[in-house]
Design a protein around this motif. Structure first.
Motif, mmCIF file in Angstrom:
data_model
loop_
_atom_site.group_PDB
_atom_site.id
_atom_site.type_symbol
_atom_site.label_atom_id
_atom_site.label_comp_id
_atom_site.label_asym_id
_atom_site.label_seq_id
_atom_site.Cartn_x
_atom_site.Cartn_y
_atom_site.Cartn_z
ATOM 1 N N GLY A 20 0.824 -1.196 0.000
ATOM 2 C CA GLY A 20 0.000 0.000 0.000
ATOM 3 C C GLY A 20 0.862 1.251 0.000
ATOM 4 N N TYR A 21 0.272 2.340 -0.423
ATOM 5 C CA TYR A 21 0.952 3.641 -0.426
ATOM 6 C C TYR A 21 -0.101 4.738 -0.474
ATOM 7 N N VAL A 22 0.314 5.970 -0.201
ATOM 8 C CA VAL A 22 -0.593 7.115 -0.172
ATOM 9 C C VAL A 22 -0.139 8.143 -1.197
ATOM 10 N N VAL A 23 -1.101 8.663 -1.967
ATOM 11 C CA VAL A 23 -0.852 9.727 -2.942
ATOM 12 C C VAL A 23 -1.953 10.771 -2.774
ATOM 13 N N ASN A 24 -1.562 11.996 -2.460
ATOM 14 C CA ASN A 24 -2.527 13.098 -2.317
ATOM 15 C C ASN A 24 -3.710 12.733 -1.420
ATOM 16 N N ASP A 25 -3.423 12.189 -0.264
ATOM 17 C CA ASP A 25 -4.415 11.793 0.739
ATOM 18 C C ASP A 25 -5.262 10.586 0.336
ATOM 19 N N TRP A 26 -4.996 9.963 -0.807
ATOM 20 C CA TRP A 26 -5.691 8.747 -1.216
ATOM 21 C C TRP A 26 -4.796 7.552 -0.900
ATOM 22 N N THR A 27 -5.320 6.584 -0.172
ATOM 23 C CA THR A 27 -4.593 5.361 0.151
ATOM 24 C C THR A 27 -4.909 4.304 -0.895
ATOM 25 N N HIS A 28 -3.851 3.706 -1.443
ATOM 26 C CA HIS A 28 -3.972 2.649 -2.449
ATOM 27 C C HIS A 28 -3.441 1.367 -1.815
ATOM 28 N N GLU A 29 -4.302 0.356 -1.681
ATOM 29 C CA GLU A 29 -3.894 -0.917 -1.103
ATOM 30 C C GLU A 29 -4.125 -2.026 -2.120
ATOM 31 N N LEU A 30 -3.134 -2.900 -2.265
ATOM 32 C CA LEU A 30 -3.212 -4.022 -3.194
ATOM 33 C C LEU A 30 -3.442 -5.301 -2.401
ATOM 34 N N TYR A 31 -4.420 -6.098 -2.812
ATOM 35 C CA TYR A 31 -4.764 -7.344 -2.139
ATOM 36 C C TYR A 31 -4.720 -8.503 -3.129
ATOM 37 N N GLN A 32 -4.450 -9.695 -2.590
ATOM 38 C CA GLN A 32 -4.525 -10.935 -3.367
ATOM 39 C C GLN A 32 -5.598 -11.804 -2.724
ATOM 40 N N VAL A 52 -13.352 -0.589 -4.605
ATOM 41 C CA VAL A 52 -12.668 -1.863 -4.824
ATOM 42 C C VAL A 52 -12.778 -2.170 -6.309
ATOM 43 N N ARG A 53 -11.641 -2.539 -6.936
ATOM 44 C CA ARG A 53 -11.678 -2.907 -8.356
ATOM 45 C C ARG A 53 -10.570 -3.905 -8.659
ATOM 46 N N LEU A 54 -10.782 -4.708 -9.697
ATOM 47 C CA LEU A 54 -9.780 -5.668 -10.144
ATOM 48 C C LEU A 54 -8.655 -4.921 -10.844
ATOM 49 N N VAL A 55 -7.444 -5.495 -10.817
ATOM 50 C CA VAL A 55 -6.304 -4.860 -11.473
ATOM 51 C C VAL A 55 -5.597 -5.868 -12.382
ATOM 52 N N SER A 56 -4.911 -5.344 -13.382
ATOM 53 C CA SER A 56 -4.148 -6.178 -14.317
ATOM 54 C C SER A 56 -2.771 -6.487 -13.735
ATOM 55 N N GLU A 57 -2.033 -7.397 -14.373
ATOM 56 C CA GLU A 57 -0.674 -7.726 -13.927
ATOM 57 C C GLU A 57 0.236 -6.503 -14.004
ATOM 58 N N ASN A 58 0.056 -5.661 -15.026
ATOM 59 C CA ASN A 58 0.863 -4.442 -15.132
ATOM 60 C C ASN A 58 0.595 -3.500 -13.963
ATOM 61 N N GLU A 59 -0.661 -3.383 -13.562
ATOM 62 C CA GLU A 59 -1.002 -2.538 -12.422
ATOM 63 C C GLU A 59 -0.433 -3.099 -11.123
ATOM 64 N N VAL A 60 -0.429 -4.435 -10.996
ATOM 65 C CA VAL A 60 0.150 -5.072 -9.804
ATOM 66 C C VAL A 60 1.625 -4.709 -9.712
ATOM 67 N N SER A 61 2.359 -4.860 -10.798
ATOM 68 C CA SER A 61 3.786 -4.532 -10.807
ATOM 69 C C SER A 61 4.007 -3.062 -10.487
ATOM 70 N N HIS A 62 3.205 -2.195 -11.084
ATOM 71 C CA HIS A 62 3.334 -0.750 -10.838
ATOM 72 C C HIS A 62 3.092 -0.423 -9.367
ATOM 73 N N MET A 63 2.059 -1.008 -8.788
ATOM 74 C CA MET A 63 1.747 -0.723 -7.386
ATOM 75 C C MET A 63 2.846 -1.222 -6.458
ATOM 76 N N MET A 64 3.432 -2.377 -6.773
ATOM 77 C CA MET A 64 4.507 -2.910 -5.935
ATOM 78 C C MET A 64 5.749 -2.026 -6.023
ATOM 79 N N GLU A 65 6.050 -1.538 -7.215
ATOM 80 C CA GLU A 65 7.182 -0.623 -7.376
ATOM 81 C C GLU A 65 6.908 0.691 -6.654
ATOM 82 N N ARG A 66 5.708 1.210 -6.805
ATOM 83 C CA ARG A 66 5.337 2.497 -6.194
ATOM 84 C C ARG A 66 5.408 2.429 -4.675
ATOM 85 N N SER A 67 5.041 1.287 -4.107
ATOM 86 C CA SER A 67 5.044 1.140 -2.651
ATOM 87 C C SER A 67 6.444 0.912 -2.093
#
Length: 84
Positions: A20-32, A52-67
């Motif tokens: 998870g990470y925070v951008v402009n007061d929005w918290t983004h959490e990735l779940y499996q 809550v929304r589904l994410v693609s493999e590219n989004e998963v990689s991006h979120m992991m890098e961002r966090s």
């Protein structure tokens, strides 16, 4: 929070939080989910206006890098490291 998408229920309380990470007061959490699918829970402050929304493999990689969970310059697949 839980939400039904395409007939399946995605629940943040029963799924594995990956990062998870925070951008402009929005918290983004990735779940499996227990079935291995990835979804994100995005909310502002104390779960105000959450989504809550589904994410693609590219989004998963991006979120992991961002966090900061993985480095963006590694030449390995991030998804392989998450499998039990």
């Amino acid at each position: 929070m839980k939400k039904k998408i395409n007939g399946k229920t995605y629940n943040t309380e029963t799924s594995k939080k990956v990062c998870g990470y925070v951008v402009n007061d929005w918290t983004h959490e990735l779940y499996q989910s227990k079935t291995g699918e990835y979804f994100t829970y995005i909310y502002k402050y104390d779960h105000y206006m959450g989504e809550v929304r589904l994410v693609s493999e590219n989004e998963v990689s991006h979120m992991m890098e961002r966090s900061g969970l993985v480095s963006g310059d590694k030449g390995v697949s991030v998804l392989n490291g998450l499998k039990d």
